[in-house]
Scaffold this motif. Structure first.
Motif, PDB file in Angstrom:
ATOM      1  N   ASN A 202      48.636  65.043  78.232  1.00 22.93           N
ATOM      2  CA  ASN A 202      47.909  65.766  78.261  1.00 22.93           C
ATOM      3  C   ASN A 202      46.560  65.473  79.237  1.00 22.93           C
ATOM      4  O   ASN A 202      45.979  64.381  78.912  1.00 22.93           O
ATOM      5  CB  ASN A 202      47.474  66.071  77.261  1.00 22.93           C
ATOM      6  N   LYS A 203      46.752  66.125  80.310  1.00 25.23           N
ATOM      7  CA  LYS A 203      45.458  66.177  81.383  1.00 25.23           C
ATOM      8  C   LYS A 203      44.278  65.701  80.390  1.00 25.23           C
ATOM      9  O   LYS A 203      43.318  64.448  81.072  1.00 25.23           O
ATOM     10  CB  LYS A 203      45.685  66.558  82.572  1.00 25.23           C
ATOM     11  N   SER A 204      43.785  66.583  80.182  1.00 29.67           N
ATOM     12  CA  SER A 204      42.546  66.033  79.476  1.00 29.67           C
ATOM     13  C   SER A 204      42.533  64.986  78.896  1.00 29.67           C
ATOM     14  O   SER A 204      40.580  64.701  78.683  1.00 29.67           O
ATOM     15  CB  SER A 204      42.180  67.532  78.725  1.00 29.67           C
ATOM     16  N   ASN A 205      42.945  64.377  78.447  1.00 24.21           N
ATOM     17  CA  ASN A 205      42.709  63.128  77.821  1.00 24.21           C
ATOM     18  C   ASN A 205      42.493  62.163  78.281  1.00 24.21           C
ATOM     19  O   ASN A 205      41.761  60.973  78.055  1.00 24.21           O
ATOM     20  CB  ASN A 205      43.887  62.484  76.847  1.00 24.21           C
ATOM     21  N   TYR A 206      42.228  62.321  79.728  1.00 23.41           N
ATOM     22  CA  TYR A 206      42.200  61.416  80.912  1.00 23.41           C
ATOM     23  C   TYR A 206      40.967  61.658  81.771  1.00 23.41           C
ATOM     24  O   TYR A 206      41.331  61.196  83.214  1.00 23.41           O
ATOM     25  CB  TYR A 206      43.341  60.680  81.495  1.00 23.41           C
ATOM     26  N   SER A 207      39.883  62.429  81.959  1.00 25.66           N
ATOM     27  CA  SER A 207      39.585  62.418  82.237  1.00 25.66           C
ATOM     28  C   SER A 207      38.713  61.622  83.258  1.00 25.66           C
ATOM     29  O   SER A 207      38.700  60.478  83.178  1.00 25.66           O
ATOM     30  CB  SER A 207      38.085  62.968  81.776  1.00 25.66           C
TER      31      SER A 207
END
Length: 215
Positions: A202-207
């Motif tokens: 989940n890309k949003s978890n690794y801003s």
């Protein structure tokens, strides 16, 4: 002279029979262990890693492995790194570097990886049963495995198995450069419900993380 030859032949036959007996016992034990793990669809295990290098230095780490065995999916979380695979793609998340490397997942049975970490020993090895050992008051069966393929980068694997439940206690890999890697399973839970979303990135978890696609 004939008596001496007869004695030598008898001695060699005795050694061969003892070796065969040790191999058969090791195989029977490993069959029990693999049957145990094959009964699990999912596995959650906490582990510690101890690395002893040939130059005398050492390093340790710890983490948790989540495995969907039926679908070759895994999620490994350690202090510095997270590995996620949905069986097709692997995401290597390096926390300190704030970088994510994307690559194709490797589900090869010819190498030890998170998908077969509990059953890798079922093929490709010669094995013998060694003397029983103890750790933290636990009685452990010991099997020594040597790869049939001499091109492997390790020379031997030592597998210690809890006699009480036929679960793996720890695995030590001896690589050809003299380093030793010991994975100790501190806890294991089979057939625990694990959400499928846990095995996707989940890309949003690794801003703020750099994404490097190596496919």
């Amino acid at each position: 002279m004939k008596k001496q030859i007869g004695f030598v032949l008898s001695f060699l036959l005795l050694i061969a029979s003892q070796y065969s007996y040790a191999q058969n016992n090791a195989k029977a034990l490993l069959n029990k262990v693999s049957q145990k793990y094959n009964g699990y669809k999912t596995i959650q295990a906490s582990f510690s890693l101890d690395i002893r290098q040939a130059n005398g230095s050492s390093h340790s780490d710890a983490g948790t492995l989540y495995l969907d065995k039926a679908n070759n999916k895994y999620h490994v979380n350690t202090k510095n790194q997270i590995l996620i695979s949905d069986s097709q793609t692997q995401w290597n998340i390096m926390k300190a570097e704030k970088e994510v490397e994307i690559s194709e997942a490797s589900n090869s049975t010819n190498e030890i990886n998170p998908t077969n970490i509990f059953t890798f020993y079922t093929s490709g090895f010669n094995y013998t049963l060694a003397n029983t050992e103890k750790a933290k008051g636990i009685s452990l069966s010991v099997v020594e495995l040597k790869p049939i393929d001499s091109k492997k980068n390790y020379s031997k694997i030592k597998l210690r198995i809890n006699k009480a439940n036929n679960l793996i206690y720890d695995t030590t890999i001896f690589d050809k450069s003299g380093n030793r890697y010991t994975y100790t399973l501190n806890s294991q839970e089979g057939n625990k419900a694990i959400s499928s979303s846990f095995f996707t990135f989940n890309k949003s978890n690794y801003s703020g993380f750099d994404i490097v696609d190596l496919r």
